[in-house]
Design a protein around this motif. Structure first.
Motif, PDB file in Angstrom:
ATOM      1  N   VAL A 142       0.835  -1.201   0.000  1.00  0.00           N
ATOM      2  CA  VAL A 142       0.000   0.000   0.000  1.00  0.00           C
ATOM      3  C   VAL A 142       0.865   1.244   0.000  1.00  0.00           C
ATOM      4  O   VAL A 142       0.581   2.207  -0.730  1.00  0.00           O
ATOM      5  CB  VAL A 142      -0.967  -0.026   1.207  1.00  0.00           C
ATOM      6  N   THR A 143       1.929   1.249   0.784  1.00  0.00           N
ATOM      7  CA  THR A 143       2.822   2.411   0.832  1.00  0.00           C
ATOM      8  C   THR A 143       3.468   2.659  -0.527  1.00  0.00           C
ATOM      9  O   THR A 143       3.506   3.797  -1.008  1.00  0.00           O
ATOM     10  CB  THR A 143       3.910   2.199   1.902  1.00  0.00           C
ATOM     11  N   VAL A 144       3.970   1.614  -1.159  1.00  0.00           N
ATOM     12  CA  VAL A 144       4.616   1.767  -2.473  1.00  0.00           C
ATOM     13  C   VAL A 144       3.608   2.241  -3.520  1.00  0.00           C
ATOM     14  O   VAL A 144       3.911   3.137  -4.326  1.00  0.00           O
ATOM     15  CB  VAL A 144       5.290   0.438  -2.898  1.00  0.00           C
ATOM     16  N   ILE A 145       2.424   1.680  -3.532  1.00  0.00           N
ATOM     17  CA  ILE A 145       1.401   2.078  -4.500  1.00  0.00           C
ATOM     18  C   ILE A 145       1.019   3.548  -4.307  1.00  0.00           C
ATOM     19  O   ILE A 145       0.899   4.297  -5.288  1.00  0.00           O
ATOM     20  CB  ILE A 145       0.171   1.152  -4.395  1.00  0.00           C
ATOM     21  N   LEU A 146       0.855   3.973  -3.078  1.00  0.00           N
ATOM     22  CA  LEU A 146       0.495   5.372  -2.829  1.00  0.00           C
ATOM     23  C   LEU A 146       1.619   6.328  -3.224  1.00  0.00           C
ATOM     24  O   LEU A 146       1.361   7.418  -3.741  1.00  0.00           O
ATOM     25  CB  LEU A 146       0.109   5.566  -1.372  1.00  0.00           C
ATOM     26  N   ILE A 147       2.867   5.935  -3.016  1.00  0.00           N
ATOM     27  CA  ILE A 147       3.987   6.788  -3.423  1.00  0.00           C
ATOM     28  C   ILE A 147       4.050   6.897  -4.950  1.00  0.00           C
ATOM     29  O   ILE A 147       4.251   7.986  -5.499  1.00  0.00           O
ATOM     30  CB  ILE A 147       5.311   6.264  -2.831  1.00  0.00           C
ATOM     31  N   VAL A 148       3.857   5.778  -5.629  1.00  0.00           N
ATOM     32  CA  VAL A 148       3.870   5.795  -7.096  1.00  0.00           C
ATOM     33  C   VAL A 148       2.727   6.658  -7.629  1.00  0.00           C
ATOM     34  O   VAL A 148       2.912   7.455  -8.562  1.00  0.00           O
ATOM     35  CB  VAL A 148       3.805   4.358  -7.657  1.00  0.00           C
ATOM     36  N   LEU A 149       1.548   6.530  -7.042  1.00  0.00           N
ATOM     37  CA  LEU A 149       0.414   7.357  -7.478  1.00  0.00           C
ATOM     38  C   LEU A 149       0.667   8.836  -7.216  1.00  0.00           C
ATOM     39  O   LEU A 149       0.296   9.691  -8.041  1.00  0.00           O
ATOM     40  CB  LEU A 149      -0.869   6.909  -6.773  1.00  0.00           C
ATOM     41  N   THR A 150       1.308   9.160  -6.122  1.00  0.00           N
ATOM     42  CA  THR A 150       1.630  10.558  -5.824  1.00  0.00           C
ATOM     43  C   THR A 150       2.562  11.127  -6.882  1.00  0.00           C
ATOM     44  O   THR A 150       2.355  12.247  -7.369  1.00  0.00           O
ATOM     45  CB  THR A 150       2.274  10.672  -4.432  1.00  0.00           C
ATOM     46  N   VAL A 151       3.571  10.373  -7.247  1.00  0.00           N
ATOM     47  CA  VAL A 151       4.515  10.841  -8.278  1.00  0.00           C
ATOM     48  C   VAL A 151       3.796  11.009  -9.612  1.00  0.00           C
ATOM     49  O   VAL A 151       3.997  12.014 -10.316  1.00  0.00           O
ATOM     50  CB  VAL A 151       5.707   9.867  -8.396  1.00  0.00           C
ATOM     51  N   LEU A 152       2.965  10.051  -9.990  1.00  0.00           N
ATOM     52  CA  LEU A 152       2.235  10.153 -11.259  1.00  0.00           C
ATOM     53  C   LEU A 152       1.296  11.353 -11.276  1.00  0.00           C
ATOM     54  O   LEU A 152       1.212  12.069 -12.278  1.00  0.00           O
ATOM     55  CB  LEU A 152       1.447   8.867 -11.518  1.00  0.00           C
ATOM     56  N   PHE A 153       0.592  11.585 -10.179  1.00  0.00           N
ATOM     57  CA  PHE A 153      -0.309  12.744 -10.130  1.00  0.00           C
ATOM     58  C   PHE A 153       0.465  14.056 -10.149  1.00  0.00           C
ATOM     59  O   PHE A 153       0.005  15.040 -10.723  1.00  0.00           O
ATOM     60  CB  PHE A 153      -1.220  12.675  -8.903  1.00  0.00           C
ATOM     61  N   CYS A 154       1.646  14.080  -9.538  1.00  0.00           N
ATOM     62  CA  CYS A 154       2.475  15.296  -9.587  1.00  0.00           C
ATOM     63  C   CYS A 154       2.950  15.579 -11.007  1.00  0.00           C
ATOM     64  O   CYS A 154       3.035  16.737 -11.424  1.00  0.00           O
ATOM     65  CB  CYS A 154       3.669  15.164  -8.660  1.00  0.00           C
ATOM     66  N   LEU A 155       3.270  14.518 -11.750  1.00  0.00           N
ATOM     67  CA  LEU A 155       3.731  14.707 -13.127  1.00  0.00           C
ATOM     68  C   LEU A 155       2.611  15.177 -14.051  1.00  0.00           C
ATOM     69  O   LEU A 155       2.864  15.889 -15.026  1.00  0.00           O
ATOM     70  CB  LEU A 155       4.344  13.415 -13.657  1.00  0.00           C
TER      71      LEU A 155
END
Length: 164
Positions: A21-34
């Motif tokens: 869950v932590t890794v998925i949320l971090i990846v989603l945060t980066v994608l949304f920032c981009l």
């Protein structure tokens, strides 16, 4: 009056789901920032997933600290090495038995319907260093104490503490 003070700190094992869950949320945060320059709503989503990643990381790093002082066992929960919360306080006068989790001394307690509370490392090692404490007939507390903690408990309640 003999005041024995013993403390023991154990780190609980991280679950695989918490890591995922932590890794998925971090990846989603980066994608949304981009993508936030193309889609303005992505900024709100990035903030939401970032906060979610923070709390998922906070609650996945758990340590338990056991403090023994004056016939009381106190269990504290430490989140991400920054937040401390007192979880429980157990009086050794009301303890029924304290023994290794697979001990034959606990056979008479196996058929009881009790609430199980786990403050241990969360995994079975070889040899298994977890102990079970039956408290007031309704609670089974699972701990991972140190040898000094077991020795201090045995000095106070020698007929209730077993170390096979």
């Amino acid at each position: 009056m003999s005041d024995t003070y013993v403390e023991c700190l154990v780190q609980a094992k991280k679950s695989g789901a918490a890591k995922a869950v932590t890794v998925i949320l971090i990846v989603l945060t980066v994608l949304f920032c981009l993508t936030m320059f193309m889609f303005p709503i992505a900024m709100l989503l990035a903030m939401g997933t970032g906060v979610g990643a923070y709390f998922a990381n906070l609650y996945s790093h758990v340590e338990y600290e056991y403090l023994y002082l004056d016939k009381e066992l106190v269990v504290d929960k430490i989140l991400a090495q920054s937040r401390r919360k007192r979880v429980a306080t157990y009086s050794l006068d009301r303890m029924e038995a304290f023994a290794p989790i697979n001990s034959w001394h606990l056979d008479s307690f196996k058929n009881r319907n009790v609430k199980i509370v786990d403050y241990s490392i969360g995994q079975e090692l070889q040899p298994d260093g977890r102990y079970a404490m039956y408290y007031e007939g309704g609670v089974k507390v699972i701990l991972s104490p140190s040898e000094d903690m077991i020795k201090a408990l045995k000095n106070v309640a020698p007929r209730k503490v077993f170390n096979d």
